[in-house]
Structures are given as C-alpha cells and as structure tokens.
Design a protein around this motif. Structure first.
Motif, PDB file in Angstrom:
ATOM      1  N   SER A 108       0.830  -1.202   0.000  1.00  0.00           N
ATOM      2  CA  SER A 108       0.000   0.000   0.000  1.00  0.00           C
ATOM      3  C   SER A 108       0.870   1.261   0.000  1.00  0.00           C
ATOM      4  N   ILE A 109       1.913   1.276   0.819  1.00  0.00           N
ATOM      5  CA  ILE A 109       2.830   2.417   0.868  1.00  0.00           C
ATOM      6  C   ILE A 109       3.527   2.594  -0.480  1.00  0.00           C
ATOM      7  N   LEU A 110       4.016   1.498  -1.042  1.00  0.00           N
ATOM      8  CA  LEU A 110       4.703   1.568  -2.336  1.00  0.00           C
ATOM      9  C   LEU A 110       3.755   2.038  -3.442  1.00  0.00           C
ATOM     10  N   HIS A 111       2.544   1.500  -3.446  1.00  0.00           N
ATOM     11  CA  HIS A 111       1.566   1.884  -4.464  1.00  0.00           C
ATOM     12  C   HIS A 111       1.231   3.372  -4.370  1.00  0.00           C
ATOM     13  N   GLN A 112       1.019   3.857  -3.147  1.00  0.00           N
ATOM     14  CA  GLN A 112       0.715   5.275  -2.949  1.00  0.00           C
ATOM     15  C   GLN A 112       1.882   6.140  -3.433  1.00  0.00           C
ATOM     16  N   SER A 113       3.106   5.738  -3.105  1.00  0.00           N
ATOM     17  CA  SER A 113       4.288   6.493  -3.536  1.00  0.00           C
ATOM     18  C   SER A 113       4.392   6.526  -5.056  1.00  0.00           C
ATOM     19  N   ARG A 114       4.210   5.383  -5.668  1.00  0.00           N
ATOM     20  CA  ARG A 114       4.352   5.298  -7.130  1.00  0.00           C
ATOM     21  C   ARG A 114       3.262   6.064  -7.857  1.00  0.00           C
ATOM     22  N   HIS A 123       1.739   8.884  -6.498  1.00  0.00           N
ATOM     23  CA  HIS A 123       1.857  10.300  -6.151  1.00  0.00           C
ATOM     24  C   HIS A 123       3.171  10.935  -6.612  1.00  0.00           C
ATOM     25  N   ASN A 124       4.265  10.211  -6.528  1.00  0.00           N
ATOM     26  CA  ASN A 124       5.582  10.803  -6.751  1.00  0.00           C
ATOM     27  C   ASN A 124       5.824  11.384  -8.148  1.00  0.00           C
ATOM     28  N   PRO A 125       5.370  10.755  -9.223  1.00  0.00           N
ATOM     29  CA  PRO A 125       5.663  11.353 -10.535  1.00  0.00           C
ATOM     30  C   PRO A 125       5.146  12.786 -10.691  1.00  0.00           C
ATOM     31  N   SER A 126       3.990  13.090 -10.145  1.00  0.00           N
ATOM     32  CA  SER A 126       3.435  14.434 -10.303  1.00  0.00           C
ATOM     33  C   SER A 126       4.185  15.483  -9.485  1.00  0.00           C
ATOM     34  N   ILE A 145      10.003  17.658  -1.188  1.00  0.00           N
ATOM     35  CA  ILE A 145      10.564  16.729  -0.195  1.00  0.00           C
ATOM     36  C   ILE A 145      10.177  17.156   1.215  1.00  0.00           C
ATOM     37  N   SER A 146      10.220  18.450   1.491  1.00  0.00           N
ATOM     38  CA  SER A 146       9.824  18.935   2.820  1.00  0.00           C
ATOM     39  C   SER A 146       8.370  18.604   3.122  1.00  0.00           C
ATOM     40  N   GLU A 147       7.495  18.823   2.149  1.00  0.00           N
ATOM     41  CA  GLU A 147       6.077  18.523   2.337  1.00  0.00           C
ATOM     42  C   GLU A 147       5.856  17.030   2.527  1.00  0.00           C
ATOM     43  N   LEU A 148       6.539  16.211   1.733  1.00  0.00           N
ATOM     44  CA  LEU A 148       6.381  14.766   1.848  1.00  0.00           C
ATOM     45  C   LEU A 148       6.882  14.262   3.203  1.00  0.00           C
ATOM     46  N   TYR A 149       8.014  14.765   3.659  1.00  0.00           N
ATOM     47  CA  TYR A 149       8.536  14.343   4.960  1.00  0.00           C
ATOM     48  C   TYR A 149       7.575  14.732   6.089  1.00  0.00           C
ATOM     49  N   GLY A 150       6.989  15.913   6.002  1.00  0.00           N
ATOM     50  CA  GLY A 150       5.997  16.322   6.991  1.00  0.00           C
ATOM     51  C   GLY A 150       4.803  15.376   7.000  1.00  0.00           C
ATOM     52  N   HIS A 151       4.384  14.950   5.815  1.00  0.00           N
ATOM     53  CA  HIS A 151       3.273  13.994   5.708  1.00  0.00           C
ATOM     54  C   HIS A 151       3.655  12.655   6.348  1.00  0.00           C
ATOM     55  N   ILE A 152       4.872  12.201   6.091  1.00  0.00           N
ATOM     56  CA  ILE A 152       5.337  10.923   6.655  1.00  0.00           C
ATOM     57  C   ILE A 152       5.366  10.994   8.176  1.00  0.00           C
ATOM     58  N   GLN A 153       5.797  12.131   8.724  1.00  0.00           N
ATOM     59  CA  GLN A 153       5.847  12.275  10.179  1.00  0.00           C
ATOM     60  C   GLN A 153       4.458  12.171  10.809  1.00  0.00           C
ATOM     61  N   ARG A 154       3.436  12.559  10.070  1.00  0.00           N
ATOM     62  CA  ARG A 154       2.063  12.506  10.584  1.00  0.00           C
ATOM     63  C   ARG A 154       1.332  11.223  10.186  1.00  0.00           C
ATOM     64  N   ASP A 155       1.938  10.417   9.324  1.00  0.00           N
ATOM     65  CA  ASP A 155       1.307   9.205   8.789  1.00  0.00           C
ATOM     66  C   ASP A 155       1.165   8.163   9.909  1.00  0.00           C
ATOM     67  N   PRO A 156      -0.044   7.696  10.173  1.00  0.00           N
ATOM     68  CA  PRO A 156      -0.247   6.730  11.261  1.00  0.00           C
ATOM     69  C   PRO A 156       0.384   5.361  10.991  1.00  0.00           C
TER      70      PRO A 156
END
Length: 140
Positions: free
Chosen positions: A21-27, A29-32, A57-68
C-alpha cells in the motif's frame, strides 16, 4: 534546487499488504511531484531515501511524520544535491529479508536493518551498495 532526505521509521503494520500500500501510494503520487527514491524494509523498520525539489521533499517528509503507518520517524540525513542517485525509481524497493546477509553485516553489527544504530552516512552507503548489487527493484 534538488535535495536528498534519508529517514528511518518503525512500521505499525509490517504486513506485505501494508508495505505494498505504501509503495503503491508512492508510485502513484511521486511522478506528479517529481519525487524519486527507494524504500528498504525489514524487521518492521523502514529506511527511505527521497530525492526531489526542496519544497516537495519537505512537504512529503511532513506527511510521513504525521502518517499513522509510521512511528519513531527520525531524520538521518538531509542535503542539497547536484544530481539524483535514485532517479530510476518513482519508488524503488528492497526487501531486506531477501538480500545477502553479508551486505548488512558490512555496515552494521548484526545482519538486521537498524538505521537507528548507525550514522546517516553509513545508511546512505548501504543504499549505494544495494544499488550497486542490483538489489533495488521497482519501476520508473
């Protein structure tokens, strides 16, 4: 401005479905956003390198920090870069349970993924080795 961010976290759910699920979400979202990178996982631990624009990268890292799905998120390394090392993957993956244990032993005390017990530069060297040994799988 390109940057590389390296972090570690512990998975609240390390099941194959949760990782997929994490890999699918990354693949998806990341290209855009222009983000590339690699996710290593094993023993309930994630080691991830992210490359791209500073804001993305800053926005993504912030999202990861809040990701349950993550806990104990720790920044291992952050740097401005002139070129990407992981440009071939929207999100490459390495299942650390499937690699030669000698690779892990080269960089750590035990044959387990534990970026919490080594420096960020050692974790980055491990990723470089995984790339050199064609251990990273995934798609652009």
């Amino acid at each position: 401005m390109l940057v590389r961010l390296l972090y570690a976290s512990r998975a609240l759910d390390a099941s194959p479905d949760a990782i997929e699920s994490i890999l699918h979400q990354s693949r998806d979202h990341n290209p855009s956003t222009g983000v590339t990178g690699v996710l290593c996982y094993g023993g309930g631990i994630f080691l991830q390198a992210l490359e791209g624009g500073r804001m993305a990268i800053s926005e993504l890292y912030g999202h990861i920090q809040r990701d349950p799905r993550h806990k104990d998120v720790v920044l291992l390394q952050y740097e401005e870069i002139s070129e990407r090392r992981f440009s071939g993957w929207t999100m490459g993956e390495v299942n650390m349970n499937r690699i030669n244990a000698a690779i892990l032993l080269k960089y750590a005390e035990k044959t387990e993924l534990d970026p919490y017990s080594v420096s960020g530069s050692v974790s980055m060297a491990l990723l470089e080795e995984l790339m050199a040994t064609a251990s990273i799988i995934g798609r652009v």
